[in-house]
Design a protein around this motif. Sequence first.
Motif, PDB file in Angstrom:
ATOM      1  N   ALA A  27      20.001 -10.300  54.187  1.00 31.53           N
ATOM      2  CA  ALA A  27      18.866 -10.281  53.258  1.00 31.53           C
ATOM      3  C   ALA A  27      18.844  -8.994  52.445  1.00 31.53           C
ATOM      4  CB  ALA A  27      17.558 -10.438  54.037  1.00 31.53           C
ATOM      5  N   LEU A  28      19.084  -7.861  53.110  1.00 27.47           N
ATOM      6  CA  LEU A  28      19.097  -6.577  52.409  1.00 27.47           C
ATOM      7  C   LEU A  28      20.234  -6.521  51.394  1.00 27.47           C
ATOM      8  CD1 LEU A  28      18.321  -4.153  55.379  1.00 27.47           C
ATOM      9  CD2 LEU A  28      16.781  -4.866  53.541  1.00 27.47           C
ATOM     10  N   TYR A  29      21.389  -7.102  51.752  1.00 30.51           N
ATOM     11  CA  TYR A  29      22.523  -7.107  50.834  1.00 30.51           C
ATOM     12  C   TYR A  29      22.175  -7.865  49.556  1.00 30.51           C
ATOM     13  CZ  TYR A  29      27.169  -7.990  48.936  1.00 30.51           C
ATOM     14  OH  TYR A  29      28.254  -8.064  48.110  1.00 30.51           O
ATOM     15  N   PHE A  30      21.632  -9.065  49.719  1.00 29.02           N
ATOM     16  CA  PHE A  30      21.281  -9.869  48.553  1.00 29.02           C
ATOM     17  C   PHE A  30      20.143  -9.241  47.750  1.00 29.02           C
ATOM     18  CE2 PHE A  30      23.438 -13.448  50.733  1.00 29.02           C
ATOM     19  CZ  PHE A  30      24.240 -13.848  49.688  1.00 29.02           C
ATOM     20  N   LEU A  31      19.266  -8.506  48.443  1.00 26.19           N
ATOM     21  CA  LEU A  31      18.119  -7.921  47.776  1.00 26.19           C
ATOM     22  C   LEU A  31      18.516  -6.730  46.906  1.00 26.19           C
ATOM     23  CD1 LEU A  31      15.037  -8.043  47.464  1.00 26.19           C
ATOM     24  CD2 LEU A  31      14.874  -6.487  49.424  1.00 26.19           C
ATOM     25  N   PHE A  32      19.462  -5.908  47.387  1.00 25.43           N
ATOM     26  CA  PHE A  32      19.761  -4.648  46.712  1.00 25.43           C
ATOM     27  C   PHE A  32      21.132  -4.590  46.036  1.00 25.43           C
ATOM     28  CE2 PHE A  32      16.708  -3.398  50.073  1.00 25.43           C
ATOM     29  CZ  PHE A  32      15.698  -2.927  49.246  1.00 25.43           C
ATOM     30  N   SER A  33      22.038  -5.508  46.379  1.00 24.44           N
ATOM     31  CA  SER A  33      23.369  -5.427  45.806  1.00 24.44           C
ATOM     32  C   SER A  33      23.353  -5.780  44.322  1.00 24.44           C
ATOM     33  CB  SER A  33      24.332  -6.373  46.533  1.00 24.44           C
ATOM     34  OG  SER A  33      25.583  -6.394  45.867  1.00 24.44           O
ATOM     35  N   PRO A  34      23.916  -4.923  43.469  1.00 19.55           N
ATOM     36  CA  PRO A  34      23.955  -5.227  42.032  1.00 19.55           C
ATOM     37  C   PRO A  34      24.970  -6.306  41.700  1.00 19.55           C
ATOM     38  CG  PRO A  34      25.151  -3.206  42.482  1.00 19.55           C
ATOM     39  CD  PRO A  34      24.487  -3.608  43.774  1.00 19.55           C
ATOM     40  N   ARG A  35      25.835  -6.658  42.659  1.00 22.61           N
ATOM     41  CA  ARG A  35      26.883  -7.641  42.394  1.00 22.61           C
ATOM     42  C   ARG A  35      26.361  -9.073  42.461  1.00 22.61           C
ATOM     43  NH1 ARG A  35      31.568  -7.081  46.401  1.00 22.61           N
ATOM     44  NH2 ARG A  35      32.386  -8.708  45.057  1.00 22.61           N
ATOM     45  N   VAL A  36      25.239  -9.265  43.125  1.00 20.23           N
ATOM     46  CA  VAL A  36      24.759 -10.620  43.336  1.00 20.23           C
ATOM     47  C   VAL A  36      24.008 -11.095  42.103  1.00 20.23           C
ATOM     48  CG1 VAL A  36      23.400 -12.135  44.807  1.00 20.23           C
ATOM     49  CG2 VAL A  36      24.579 -10.176  45.797  1.00 20.23           C
ATOM     50  N   GLY A  37      24.667 -11.879  41.275  1.00 20.84           N
ATOM     51  CA  GLY A  37      24.026 -12.356  40.062  1.00 20.84           C
ATOM     52  C   GLY A  37      24.719 -13.574  39.510  1.00 20.84           C
ATOM     53  N   ASP A  38      24.708 -13.707  38.207  1.00 18.03           N
ATOM     54  CA  ASP A  38      25.283 -14.873  37.559  1.00 18.03           C
ATOM     55  C   ASP A  38      26.691 -14.612  37.026  1.00 18.03           C
ATOM     56  OD1 ASP A  38      23.139 -16.721  37.839  1.00 18.03           O
ATOM     57  OD2 ASP A  38      22.021 -15.586  36.339  1.00 18.03           O
ATOM     58  N   ILE A  39      27.223 -13.394  37.255  1.00 19.14           N
ATOM     59  CA  ILE A  39      28.543 -13.050  36.748  1.00 19.14           C
ATOM     60  C   ILE A  39      29.497 -12.796  37.900  1.00 19.14           C
ATOM     61  CG2 ILE A  39      29.843 -11.382  35.355  1.00 19.14           C
ATOM     62  CD1 ILE A  39      27.268 -10.799  33.849  1.00 19.14           C
ATOM     63  N   ASP A  40      30.719 -13.346  37.826  1.00 19.00           N
ATOM     64  CA  ASP A  40      31.707 -13.105  38.867  1.00 19.00           C
ATOM     65  C   ASP A  40      32.034 -11.620  38.965  1.00 19.00           C
ATOM     66  OD1 ASP A  40      31.762 -15.773  39.247  1.00 19.00           O
ATOM     67  OD2 ASP A  40      33.789 -16.114  38.500  1.00 19.00           O
ATOM     68  N   ALA A  41      32.306 -11.163  40.209  1.00 16.41           N
ATOM     69  CA  ALA A  41      32.661  -9.765  40.435  1.00 16.41           C
ATOM     70  C   ALA A  41      34.110  -9.690  40.920  1.00 16.41           C
ATOM     71  CB  ALA A  41      31.703  -9.145  41.455  1.00 16.41           C
TER      72      ALA A  41
ATOM     73  N   THR B 266      24.058 -20.423  58.777  1.00 15.85           N
ATOM     74  CA  THR B 266      25.429 -20.694  58.322  1.00 15.85           C
ATOM     75  C   THR B 266      25.541 -20.643  56.801  1.00 15.85           C
ATOM     76  OG1 THR B 266      25.959 -22.043  60.261  1.00 15.85           O
ATOM     77  CG2 THR B 266      27.269 -22.407  58.277  1.00 15.85           C
ATOM     78  N   GLY B 267      24.586 -21.254  56.103  1.00 19.44           N
ATOM     79  CA  GLY B 267      24.629 -21.237  54.647  1.00 19.44           C
ATOM     80  C   GLY B 267      24.574 -19.826  54.093  1.00 19.44           C
ATOM     81  N   SER B 268      23.744 -18.972  54.707  1.00 18.02           N
ATOM     82  CA  SER B 268      23.652 -17.581  54.262  1.00 18.02           C
ATOM     83  C   SER B 268      24.967 -16.852  54.503  1.00 18.02           C
ATOM     84  CB  SER B 268      22.514 -16.863  55.006  1.00 18.02           C
ATOM     85  OG  SER B 268      21.274 -17.450  54.718  1.00 18.02           O
ATOM     86  N   PHE B 269      25.597 -17.115  55.653  1.00 19.87           N
ATOM     87  CA  PHE B 269      26.872 -16.464  55.960  1.00 19.87           C
ATOM     88  C   PHE B 269      27.956 -16.879  54.969  1.00 19.87           C
ATOM     89  CE2 PHE B 269      25.350 -16.128  60.548  1.00 19.87           C
ATOM     90  CZ  PHE B 269      25.027 -14.793  60.417  1.00 19.87           C
ATOM     91  N   PHE B 270      28.034 -18.171  54.675  1.00 17.21           N
ATOM     92  CA  PHE B 270      29.023 -18.635  53.698  1.00 17.21           C
ATOM     93  C   PHE B 270      28.755 -18.029  52.316  1.00 17.21           C
ATOM     94  CE2 PHE B 270      30.315 -22.518  56.263  1.00 17.21           C
ATOM     95  CZ  PHE B 270      31.649 -22.142  56.355  1.00 17.21           C
ATOM     96  N   SER B 271      27.495 -17.988  51.911  1.00 14.60           N
ATOM     97  CA  SER B 271      27.155 -17.460  50.594  1.00 14.60           C
ATOM     98  C   SER B 271      27.560 -16.002  50.459  1.00 14.60           C
ATOM     99  CB  SER B 271      25.648 -17.607  50.339  1.00 14.60           C
ATOM    100  OG  SER B 271      25.285 -18.966  50.199  1.00 14.60           O
ATOM    101  N   ILE B 272      27.217 -15.202  51.462  1.00 11.11           N
ATOM    102  CA  ILE B 272      27.547 -13.783  51.370  1.00 11.11           C
ATOM    103  C   ILE B 272      29.055 -13.575  51.424  1.00 11.11           C
ATOM    104  CG2 ILE B 272      27.462 -13.190  53.830  1.00 11.11           C
ATOM    105  CD1 ILE B 272      26.020 -10.613  53.024  1.00 11.11           C
ATOM    106  N   ALA B 273      29.777 -14.441  52.142  1.00 14.78           N
ATOM    107  CA  ALA B 273      31.238 -14.330  52.205  1.00 14.78           C
ATOM    108  C   ALA B 273      31.857 -14.619  50.842  1.00 14.78           C
ATOM    109  CB  ALA B 273      31.789 -15.287  53.253  1.00 14.78           C
ATOM    110  N   PHE B 274      31.380 -15.667  50.173  1.00  7.57           N
ATOM    111  CA  PHE B 274      31.906 -15.989  48.844  1.00  7.57           C
ATOM    112  C   PHE B 274      31.607 -14.882  47.837  1.00  7.57           C
ATOM    113  CE2 PHE B 274      32.072 -20.565  50.177  1.00  7.57           C
ATOM    114  CZ  PHE B 274      33.393 -20.787  49.808  1.00  7.57           C
ATOM    115  N   VAL B 275      30.413 -14.297  47.934  1.00  8.66           N
ATOM    116  CA  VAL B 275      30.037 -13.238  47.000  1.00  8.66           C
ATOM    117  C   VAL B 275      30.801 -11.950  47.298  1.00  8.66           C
ATOM    118  CG1 VAL B 275      28.148 -11.735  46.271  1.00  8.66           C
ATOM    119  CG2 VAL B 275      27.744 -14.187  46.532  1.00  8.66           C
ATOM    120  N   ALA B 276      30.788 -11.519  48.556  1.00  9.96           N
ATOM    121  CA  ALA B 276      31.354 -10.219  48.914  1.00  9.96           C
ATOM    122  C   ALA B 276      32.877 -10.223  48.957  1.00  9.96           C
ATOM    123  CB  ALA B 276      30.802  -9.781  50.271  1.00  9.96           C
TER     124      ALA B 276
END
Length: 271
Positions: free
Chosen positions: A114-128, A156-166
Amino acid sequence: MEFGFDLLLIMFAVAALAGFVDSIAGGGGLITIPALLWAGITPAQALATNKLQGSFGSFSASFSFIRKGHVDPRDMVLAIALTFAGSALGTVLVQMLDPGILMTILPGLLILIALYFLFSPRVGDIDAHQMISKGAFAFTAGFGIGFYDGFFGPGTGSFFSIAFVALLGFNMTKATAHTKVLNFTSNFASLVMFIAGGEVVWVIGLVMAVGALIGAQVGSHMVMKVGARLVRPLLVVTSIAISIKLIIDQYGPTLSQTLSQTWDQLYQWIG
């Protein structure tokens, strides 16, 4: 076991809400599993039946994302295969091992997500920037999170999402779309194992499956229209909500007893 129309209607509504939430941020099981236990079935049946309705919901969301061109399943063959294998293995082993250790560490992990998604500047609409190859992702995140879903499940969904993003640098909409494909894979693999064990309550499961289908369709269309503005805050809220629920389930009775004893001792000391 027979179930009345009123109960089935309630379970349909619960599944529709869970399908909507799950298609956006994951965590639908936080809603459906307590409802299934409330319906009077055993914990094993609740887990198995939840996989049935969850499979329909995740398939519905996956189909929407694929049809709109957000996912190409041909590009995910290895990840799908390893996620399936991991989930099947986890479902088999959960009947032989104690999953209690996961209950202890999971709330902390979800809060970090939750903290990662809340504060990470990478989580948005643009690929990193992509950190690892898709093959490495399949062998690590695909198999590992798939195993976790078969063995336990919440988040599980949160884990997959953060894995795809990070790890792969996907934008939030793209990560959510790919998450649904692997989430369906892990749900289906686990469901197959539970069916083999005869634990699925089909009447409730199929009624809930219809609700999950409808909710997932609405949720997935909202993701494609709104993007990270919707997914990001809901992922944060969902991760924190699951964490609180697991902490209460694990430590609630002990904490309540401790507070009660402390109050009694304080009362006696004052009195």
